[in-house]
Design a protein around this motif. Structure first.
Motif, PDB file in Angstrom:
ATOM      1  N   UNK A 297       0.652  -1.004  -0.250  1.00 44.09           N
ATOM      2  CA  UNK A 297      -0.247  -0.324  -0.500  1.00 44.09           C
ATOM      3  C   UNK A 297       0.830   1.592  -0.072  1.00 44.09           C
ATOM      4  N   UNK A 298       1.608   1.376   0.718  1.00 39.69           N
ATOM      5  CA  UNK A 298       2.759   2.357   1.083  1.00 39.69           C
ATOM      6  C   UNK A 298       3.524   2.329  -0.359  1.00 39.69           C
ATOM      7  N   UNK A 299       4.346   1.331  -1.576  1.00 41.66           N
ATOM      8  CA  UNK A 299       4.468   1.925  -2.520  1.00 41.66           C
ATOM      9  C   UNK A 299       3.583   2.051  -3.654  1.00 41.66           C
ATOM     10  N   UNK A 300       2.244   1.581  -3.651  1.00 46.39           N
ATOM     11  CA  UNK A 300       1.090   2.413  -4.828  1.00 46.39           C
ATOM     12  C   UNK A 300       0.697   3.925  -4.257  1.00 46.39           C
ATOM     13  N   UNK A 301       0.923   4.356  -2.959  1.00 49.55           N
ATOM     14  CA  UNK A 301       0.660   5.023  -2.225  1.00 49.55           C
ATOM     15  C   UNK A 301       1.220   6.662  -3.262  1.00 49.55           C
ATOM     16  N   UNK A 302       2.682   6.102  -3.495  1.00 47.65           N
ATOM     17  CA  UNK A 302       4.018   6.938  -4.038  1.00 47.65           C
ATOM     18  C   UNK A 302       4.028   7.074  -5.570  1.00 47.65           C
ATOM     19  N   UNK A 303       3.504   7.533  -5.774  1.00 49.05           N
ATOM     20  CA  UNK A 303       3.620   8.345  -7.636  1.00 49.05           C
ATOM     21  C   UNK A 303       4.722   9.032  -8.063  1.00 49.05           C
ATOM     22  N   UNK A 305       3.989   5.102  -9.401  1.00 49.03           N
ATOM     23  CA  UNK A 305       4.485   3.349  -8.745  1.00 49.03           C
ATOM     24  C   UNK A 305       5.934   3.052  -9.470  1.00 49.03           C
ATOM     25  N   UNK A 306       6.669   2.623  -8.962  1.00 52.14           N
ATOM     26  CA  UNK A 306       7.570   1.765  -9.001  1.00 52.14           C
ATOM     27  C   UNK A 306       7.564   0.766  -9.027  1.00 52.14           C
ATOM     28  N   UNK A 307       7.964   0.091 -10.375  1.00 52.96           N
ATOM     29  CA  UNK A 307       7.484  -1.171 -11.028  1.00 52.96           C
ATOM     30  C   UNK A 307       8.958  -1.995 -10.381  1.00 52.96           C
ATOM     31  N   UNK A 308       9.475  -2.077 -10.371  1.00 51.95           N
ATOM     32  CA  UNK A 308      10.796  -2.863  -9.523  1.00 51.95           C
ATOM     33  C   UNK A 308      10.296  -3.243  -8.237  1.00 51.95           C
ATOM     34  N   UNK A 344      -0.420  -3.809 -12.187  1.00 51.11           N
ATOM     35  CA  UNK A 344       0.390  -2.994 -12.346  1.00 51.11           C
ATOM     36  C   UNK A 344       2.033  -3.476 -13.146  1.00 51.11           C
ATOM     37  N   UNK A 345       1.696  -4.435 -14.031  1.00 53.55           N
ATOM     38  CA  UNK A 345       2.419  -5.202 -14.213  1.00 53.55           C
ATOM     39  C   UNK A 345       1.998  -5.748 -15.818  1.00 53.55           C
ATOM     40  N   UNK A 346       0.463  -5.934 -15.965  1.00 57.27           N
ATOM     41  CA  UNK A 346      -0.056  -5.979 -16.779  1.00 57.27           C
ATOM     42  C   UNK A 346       0.069  -6.976 -17.608  1.00 57.27           C
ATOM     43  N   UNK A 347      -0.110  -8.598 -16.817  1.00 52.82           N
ATOM     44  CA  UNK A 347       0.192  -9.952 -16.647  1.00 52.82           C
ATOM     45  C   UNK A 347      -0.942 -10.771 -16.699  1.00 52.82           C
ATOM     46  N   UNK A 348      -1.648 -10.033 -17.695  1.00 52.02           N
ATOM     47  CA  UNK A 348      -2.842 -10.745 -17.023  1.00 52.02           C
ATOM     48  C   UNK A 348      -2.619 -12.099 -16.939  1.00 52.02           C
ATOM     49  N   UNK A 349      -2.699 -13.090 -17.738  1.00 52.80           N
ATOM     50  CA  UNK A 349      -2.658 -14.604 -17.454  1.00 52.80           C
ATOM     51  C   UNK A 349      -2.450 -15.220 -16.408  1.00 52.80           C
ATOM     52  N   UNK A 350      -0.757 -14.157 -15.388  1.00 56.40           N
ATOM     53  CA  UNK A 350      -0.672 -15.673 -14.787  1.00 56.40           C
ATOM     54  C   UNK A 350      -1.923 -15.336 -13.614  1.00 56.40           C
ATOM     55  N   UNK A 351      -2.695 -13.699 -13.043  1.00 58.22           N
ATOM     56  CA  UNK A 351      -3.533 -13.186 -12.989  1.00 58.22           C
ATOM     57  C   UNK A 351      -4.736 -14.069 -12.641  1.00 58.22           C
ATOM     58  N   UNK A 352      -4.895 -13.965 -13.755  1.00 59.72           N
ATOM     59  CA  UNK A 352      -6.510 -15.211 -13.999  1.00 59.72           C
ATOM     60  C   UNK A 352      -5.618 -16.612 -13.448  1.00 59.72           C
ATOM     61  N   UNK A 353      -4.839 -17.299 -13.367  1.00 60.50           N
ATOM     62  CA  UNK A 353      -4.267 -18.562 -12.731  1.00 60.50           C
ATOM     63  C   UNK A 353      -4.779 -18.686 -11.757  1.00 60.50           C
ATOM     64  N   UNK A 512      -1.718  13.467 -11.510  1.00 59.20           N
ATOM     65  CA  UNK A 512      -0.730  12.373  -9.864  1.00 59.20           C
ATOM     66  C   UNK A 512      -0.020  11.592  -9.998  1.00 59.20           C
ATOM     67  N   UNK A 513      -0.812  10.475 -10.711  1.00 59.97           N
ATOM     68  CA  UNK A 513      -0.051   9.178 -10.391  1.00 59.97           C
ATOM     69  C   UNK A 513       0.584   8.509 -11.363  1.00 59.97           C
ATOM     70  N   UNK A 514       0.944  10.305 -12.544  1.00 58.47           N
ATOM     71  CA  UNK A 514       2.210   9.846 -13.000  1.00 58.47           C
ATOM     72  C   UNK A 514       3.705  10.471 -12.262  1.00 58.47           C
ATOM     73  N   UNK A 515       2.696  11.179 -11.281  1.00 57.40           N
ATOM     74  CA  UNK A 515       4.580  12.262 -10.825  1.00 57.40           C
ATOM     75  C   UNK A 515       4.098  13.718 -11.042  1.00 57.40           C
ATOM     76  N   UNK A 516       2.855  14.447 -11.735  1.00 60.74           N
ATOM     77  CA  UNK A 516       3.558  15.343 -13.122  1.00 60.74           C
ATOM     78  C   UNK A 516       2.819  16.674 -11.573  1.00 60.74           C
ATOM     79  N   UNK A 517       3.250  15.991 -10.376  1.00 61.10           N
ATOM     80  CA  UNK A 517       2.654  17.265  -9.434  1.00 61.10           C
ATOM     81  C   UNK A 517       1.862  18.703  -9.587  1.00 61.10           C
ATOM     82  N   UNK A 518       2.973  19.103 -10.237  1.00 62.50           N
ATOM     83  CA  UNK A 518       2.386  20.691 -10.783  1.00 62.50           C
ATOM     84  C   UNK A 518       1.248  20.466 -11.742  1.00 62.50           C
ATOM     85  N   UNK A 519       1.035  19.293 -12.199  1.00 59.60           N
ATOM     86  CA  UNK A 519       0.472  20.062 -13.149  1.00 59.60           C
ATOM     87  C   UNK A 519      -1.054  19.276 -12.539  1.00 59.60           C
TER      88      UNK A 519
END
Length: 591
Positions: A297-303, A305-308, A344-353, A512-519
């Protein structure tokens, strides 16, 4: 013969009191003076007559009257207090002090009469004297907590919150079953930081003197939770666990509260403590899973989001099952893992399995199976298979009728119909959900229903709303660039449309999610400045302050924004958090 004078006497007393209430004091005084030598009339006229004599500064007459009353009613405690009140009011301090001293001697150790005198002194607003008699009554009673509520109430009237706090603690000490009542009182009364700090210091001192008494730790934990000082609450909970020889039960409770309040760092620290300290306990598996959830949740709230970091979380979830095997806790963790693969990883087949595995596993609780089906429905929506989605949502709705899960399923079906432009069917679902017992679901249903109603009322084709709903579907699928294009087209082709502020809101969220805070701030300012009357105005104002504080780290500017927010939106649902943020930034509360 006697009945007639008594009836006339009652009538005259009633008439005199009416004159007094109407402000015709001379007429009232004349009647009172005719009645004041008649013993049976005294109870009818006493309060008003004495007050009138004092107001007219007829002090000699008042004193003679009181002395006569005392002879008529030598055991009446109210009249005794009224004589003391007279001495106090007329500044006869010597008489007053001597009389109070004699009263104390007269009633010695009779706690009932002493407490009754105290009540009457309080009624006359002689608070210090009331406390004096309550103290004497307490001593006569022999219990340190006797009359604690009465004395606390007097200190509250005097606005002496420190003394009031001590008495309420006395009350809880006298009977630990009273602790919930005391907590409720403190919650309503001790609203200022300095009051809370005094309570904290008092409890710490008591814990140091009486470390085996759990009452003080319980109260201190409660206080720190009220102040959202979760780690401070944990320090006391940790001590309670040791004292009660529990494997982290109280610590886990605090960690869950921190988790529910989105205090991810505090929650992580506490879960880590339980994992290290009680590795062989029944709390271990849950603490391991919730530690990963807190970090997630901490990682997902920091924009952005760090894929690694997301990939590391996936590995943590997989390692948890390898360590503990397949059980309800690890199956819940696998569900969380699947959502990371999908969203977050766009790995649909893995998620469905993974979700299919959880749904078909006999160790999965029914609620987990239902939740996983809802998640799977969302993933089919991501992969553009809405019929599969609605099938799964409907399965859950039927299998868990009239439950929060059924309402959630109906809400997701309504959202699906909204995404696909079937607004009438969406609203039919939402109108039912407005009455849902779960507040979050009810609020979400109301918000979406209003969005549809407000922006289709004057558009018979629903074209703009169709485009906006499609943009929201694209955002749900993480296709942000495509969504931006659709939203920009709506703005260009429909200037001044009622949906405009909603578009700015979606654009701000994507920025915000893209990290473009001023925009993001710029888009929120469009709402704040151009749509101050709208339902999104307070949300936008609060979100702006949050971005400035949490992401730009400009506390002074954020404080100004939240202060302005509270002035313009004092009744907002965000008001309490805005005040808390201001206090934290100013250092009003100990962190």
């Amino acid at each position: 013969m006697i009945g007639i004078p008594a009836a006339a006497q009652n009538q005259n007393a009633k008439l005199a009191n009416e004159y007094y209430q109407q402000g015709e004091f001379d007429k009232a005084l004349e009647l009172y003076q005719d009645l004041d030598k008649n013993k049976s009339a005294i109870p009818l006229i006493h309060a008003n007559y004495l007050q009138l004599l004092i107001e007219k500064e007829s002090y000699n007459a008042a004193e003679k009257y009181l002395n006569r009353v005392m002879k008529y009613f030598p055991n009446n405690l109210q009249y005794k207090v009224d004589l003391a009140f007279f001495f106090h009011t007329t500044n006869k301090s010597d008489h007053f002090e001597k009389y109070i001293h004699n009263l104390q001697k007269q009633f010695g150790d009779n706690q009932y009469q002493l407490s009754a005198l105290a009540q009457n002194f309080v009624a006359r607003q002689l608070y210090d004297v009331g406390l004096l008699f309550y103290e004497k009554a307490r001593k006569a009673n022999g219990r340190f907590a006797a009359f604690a509520l009465d004395m606390a109430a007097i200190h509250r009237l005097k606005n002496d919150k420190a003394a009031m706090t001590r008495e309420y603690i006395n009350y809880a000490e006298g009977n630990p079953a009273n602790i919930s009542y005391v907590k409720n009182l403190f919650q309503n009364i001790l609203t200022e930081p300095e009051d809370q700090e005094y309570l904290e210091q008092t409890l710490i001192e008591k814990i140091q003197k009486n470390p085996e008494q759990t009452l003080y730790a319980d109260l201190l934990i409660w206080l720190e939770l009220q102040r959202k000082n979760f780690y401070a609450a944990f320090l006391q909970a940790r001590a309670l666990d040791r004292r009660n020889q529990q494997p982290g039960d109280e610590s886990m409770r605090i960690a869950r509260i921190a988790f529910d309040n989105k205090s991810w760092d505090d929650a992580s620290d506490i879960f880590e403590y339980v994992i290290k300290t009680y590795p062989d306990s029944y709390n271990y598996a849950t603490a391991r899973r919730l530690l990963i959830r807190s970090q997630e949740n901490k990682i997902k709230s920091e924009f952005p989001v760090d894929e690694n970091a997301i990939r590391l979380l996936v590995q943590e979830y997989a390692a948890l099952q390898q360590e503990l095997g397949i059980n309800p806790t690890t199956l819940e963790a696998r569900r969380n893992q699947a959502l990371l693969h999908a969203f977050y990883l766009d790995e649909m087949d893995t998620a469905i399995a993974i979700l299919d595995f959880v749904i078909s596993n006999r160790r999965s609780p029914k609620s987990l199976i239902a939740e996983s089906k809802l998640d799977l429905g969302d993933i089919y929506l991501l992969t553009e298979q809405p019929w599969e989605s609605t099938l799964l949502y409907s399965q859950v709705e039927k299998s868990h009728k009239e439950s929060p899960l059924a309402y959630e399923a109906k809400l997701r079906n309504a959202r699906l119909n909204y995404f696909t432009g079937n607004f009438a069917l969406a609203k039919s679902h939402l109108d039912i959900l407005k009455l849902a017992t779960t507040r979050t679901i009810s609020n979400d249903a109301i918000a979406l229903s209003m969005l549809i109603s407000d922006n289709t009322a004057f558009d018979s084709t629903d074209q703009v709303m169709q485009s906006f709903a499609f943009a929201e579907l694209l955002i749900f699928r993480n296709q942000h660039e495509e969504a931006r294009s659709v939203l920009n087209t709506i703005l260009e082709e429909n200037p001044g449309h009622s949906i405009t502020d909603e578009i700015f809101w979606l654009q701000a969220k994507m920025d915000l999610q893209a990290g473009a805070y001023q925009q993001a701030i710029d888009k929120l300012d469009e709402i704040i400045n151009g749509y101050g009357y709208d339902i999104l105005s307070d949300d936008a104002h609060f979100q702006k302050g949050m971005i400035v504080q949490d992401y730009l780290k400009e506390d002074e500017q954020a404080t100004a924004i939240f202060t302005d927010f509270l002035q313009k939106h004092p009744g907002s649902r965000h008001a309490a958090e805005a005040r808390m943020r201001i206090r934290n930034m100013r250092g009003d509360l100990i962190n």
